[in-house]
Design a protein around this motif. Structure first.
Motif, PDB file in Angstrom:
ATOM      1  N   MET A   1     -12.824  -7.105   1.375  1.00 42.19           N
ATOM      2  CA  MET A   1     -11.440  -7.415   1.573  1.00 42.19           C
ATOM      3  C   MET A   1     -10.627  -7.202   0.314  1.00 42.19           C
ATOM      4  SD  MET A   1     -10.960 -10.750   3.742  1.00 42.19           S
ATOM      5  CE  MET A   1     -12.159 -11.226   4.903  1.00 42.19           C
ATOM      6  N   ALA A   2     -11.174  -7.610  -0.816  1.00 43.30           N
ATOM      7  CA  ALA A   2     -10.470  -7.459  -2.075  1.00 43.30           C
ATOM      8  C   ALA A   2     -10.276  -5.992  -2.394  1.00 43.30           C
ATOM      9  CB  ALA A   2     -11.220  -8.165  -3.190  1.00 43.30           C
ATOM     10  N   GLU A   3     -11.256  -5.163  -2.034  1.00 41.48           N
ATOM     11  CA  GLU A   3     -11.157  -3.731  -2.311  1.00 41.48           C
ATOM     12  C   GLU A   3     -10.072  -3.096  -1.459  1.00 41.48           C
ATOM     13  OE1 GLU A   3     -14.954  -1.947  -1.860  1.00 41.48           O
ATOM     14  OE2 GLU A   3     -15.873  -3.192  -3.376  1.00 41.48           O
ATOM     15  N   GLU A   4      -9.896  -3.577  -0.237  1.00 39.78           N
ATOM     16  CA  GLU A   4      -8.838  -3.025   0.618  1.00 39.78           C
ATOM     17  C   GLU A   4      -7.464  -3.351   0.044  1.00 39.78           C
ATOM     18  OE1 GLU A   4      -9.373  -4.503   4.552  1.00 39.78           O
ATOM     19  OE2 GLU A   4     -11.352  -3.629   4.736  1.00 39.78           O
ATOM     20  N   GLY A   5      -7.289  -4.572  -0.499  1.00 40.66           N
ATOM     21  CA  GLY A   5      -6.010  -4.966  -1.098  1.00 40.66           C
ATOM     22  C   GLY A   5      -5.708  -4.143  -2.333  1.00 40.66           C
ATOM     23  N   ILE A   6      -6.733  -3.905  -3.154  1.00 43.36           N
ATOM     24  CA  ILE A   6      -6.524  -3.115  -4.365  1.00 43.36           C
ATOM     25  C   ILE A   6      -6.213  -1.678  -4.002  1.00 43.36           C
ATOM     26  CG2 ILE A   6      -7.658  -2.218  -6.422  1.00 43.36           C
ATOM     27  CD1 ILE A   6      -9.152  -4.859  -6.622  1.00 43.36           C
ATOM     28  N   GLY A   7      -6.878  -1.142  -3.008  1.00 43.23           N
ATOM     29  CA  GLY A   7      -6.628   0.237  -2.564  1.00 43.23           C
ATOM     30  C   GLY A   7      -5.213   0.388  -2.041  1.00 43.23           C
ATOM     31  N   GLN A   8      -4.743  -0.630  -1.340  1.00 39.89           N
ATOM     32  CA  GLN A   8      -3.372  -0.597  -0.809  1.00 39.89           C
ATOM     33  C   GLN A   8      -2.358  -0.640  -1.938  1.00 39.89           C
ATOM     34  OE1 GLN A   8      -2.553  -0.119   2.314  1.00 39.89           O
ATOM     35  NE2 GLN A   8      -0.360  -0.296   1.943  1.00 39.89           N
ATOM     36  N   LEU A   9      -2.606  -1.471  -2.955  1.00 35.37           N
ATOM     37  CA  LEU A   9      -1.701  -1.563  -4.107  1.00 35.37           C
ATOM     38  C   LEU A   9      -1.623  -0.246  -4.856  1.00 35.37           C
ATOM     39  CD1 LEU A   9      -2.619  -5.093  -5.522  1.00 35.37           C
ATOM     40  CD2 LEU A   9      -0.550  -4.440  -4.297  1.00 35.37           C
ATOM     41  N   GLU A  10      -2.789   0.418  -5.004  1.00 38.00           N
ATOM     42  CA  GLU A  10      -2.802   1.719  -5.685  1.00 38.00           C
ATOM     43  C   GLU A  10      -2.021   2.748  -4.889  1.00 38.00           C
ATOM     44  OE1 GLU A  10      -6.864   2.753  -6.392  1.00 38.00           O
ATOM     45  OE2 GLU A  10      -7.071   1.298  -8.013  1.00 38.00           O
ATOM     46  N   ALA A  11      -2.148   2.714  -3.589  1.00 39.57           N
ATOM     47  CA  ALA A  11      -1.424   3.657  -2.727  1.00 39.57           C
ATOM     48  C   ALA A  11       0.082   3.412  -2.842  1.00 39.57           C
ATOM     49  CB  ALA A  11      -1.881   3.518  -1.285  1.00 39.57           C
ATOM     50  N   ASP A  12       0.490   2.134  -2.863  1.00 43.78           N
ATOM     51  CA  ASP A  12       1.910   1.815  -3.004  1.00 43.78           C
ATOM     52  C   ASP A  12       2.447   2.280  -4.355  1.00 43.78           C
ATOM     53  OD1 ASP A  12       1.925   0.655  -0.513  1.00 43.78           O
ATOM     54  OD2 ASP A  12       1.706  -1.411  -1.265  1.00 43.78           O
ATOM     55  N   ALA A  13       1.623   2.114  -5.396  1.00 42.64           N
ATOM     56  CA  ALA A  13       2.031   2.549  -6.727  1.00 42.64           C
ATOM     57  C   ALA A  13       2.214   4.057  -6.754  1.00 42.64           C
ATOM     58  CB  ALA A  13       1.014   2.101  -7.770  1.00 42.64           C
ATOM     59  N   LEU A  14       1.334   4.810  -6.144  1.00 42.21           N
ATOM     60  CA  LEU A  14       1.457   6.272  -6.094  1.00 42.21           C
ATOM     61  C   LEU A  14       2.715   6.692  -5.336  1.00 42.21           C
ATOM     62  CD1 LEU A  14      -2.245   7.393  -5.480  1.00 42.21           C
ATOM     63  CD2 LEU A  14      -0.875   7.739  -7.532  1.00 42.21           C
ATOM     64  N   LYS A  15       3.039   5.981  -4.251  1.00 43.42           N
ATOM     65  CA  LYS A  15       4.246   6.307  -3.491  1.00 43.42           C
ATOM     66  C   LYS A  15       5.501   6.070  -4.351  1.00 43.42           C
ATOM     67  CE  LYS A  15       2.419   5.283   1.093  1.00 43.42           C
ATOM     68  NZ  LYS A  15       2.510   4.380   2.248  1.00 43.42           N
TER      69      LYS A  15
END
Length: 160
Positions: free
Chosen positions: A1-15
């Protein structure tokens, strides 16, 4: 679960980074289409800064010498005074002036102006009160009407 949240944050940062880059490109296109280097941005900032003006300071740097303002020279006061004296000799202007308009107003002129309407009301009330007093005297005495009128007339003549 923590990895999914971090992956989402990285994706938002790239956007966000992509949107910022798109905005920068759009701004560069509207400003002239030239891409500016870091040196170009510094030169533009230097152009924007205002140049100093030296009125009383004498800079030692040769680059700043061009910003020195020339020394101010005083005006010819003697000529101005002579012109004023000559214009004062002209009597036509003085004769045209009305001294009543130049006279200062009394210190309480504004108070009198503001109170004038109230005084007019009081004057009317005073006249009514005097008339009422005369009527009352006439009712009480029921004596000689001519005598009562004669008593009232001298007081009215004194006011005029």
């Amino acid at each position: 679960m923590a990895e999914e949240g971090i992956g989402q944050l990285e994706a938002d940062a790239l956007k966000r980074k992509e949107r910022l880059l798109a905005l920068k490109r759009k701004r560069e296109e509207t400003s002239g289409g030239e891409e500016k280097s870091a040196d170009g941005i510094k030169q533009e900032e230097e152009k924007i800064l205002p140049k100093p003006k030296f009125r009383s300071y004498k800079p030692q740097d040769d680059e700043l010498q061009e910003n020195v303002l020339p020394e101010a020279t005083p005006g010819d006061v003697e000529m101005e005074v002579k012109e004023q004296l000559e214009s004062a000799k002209n009597r036509g202007i003085i004769e045209e002036l009305d001294l009543t308009t130049l006279a200062p107003r009394k210190p309480d002129w504004d108070l009198k102006r503001d109170v004038a309407q109230k005084l007019a009301k009081l004057e009317r009330r005073t006249q009514r009160a005097i008339a009422e007093l005369i009527r009352d005297r006439l009712r009480e005495g029921q004596s000689d009407l001519a005598e009562a009128v004669a008593m009232a007339r001298p007081s009215q003549q004194d006011e005029d």
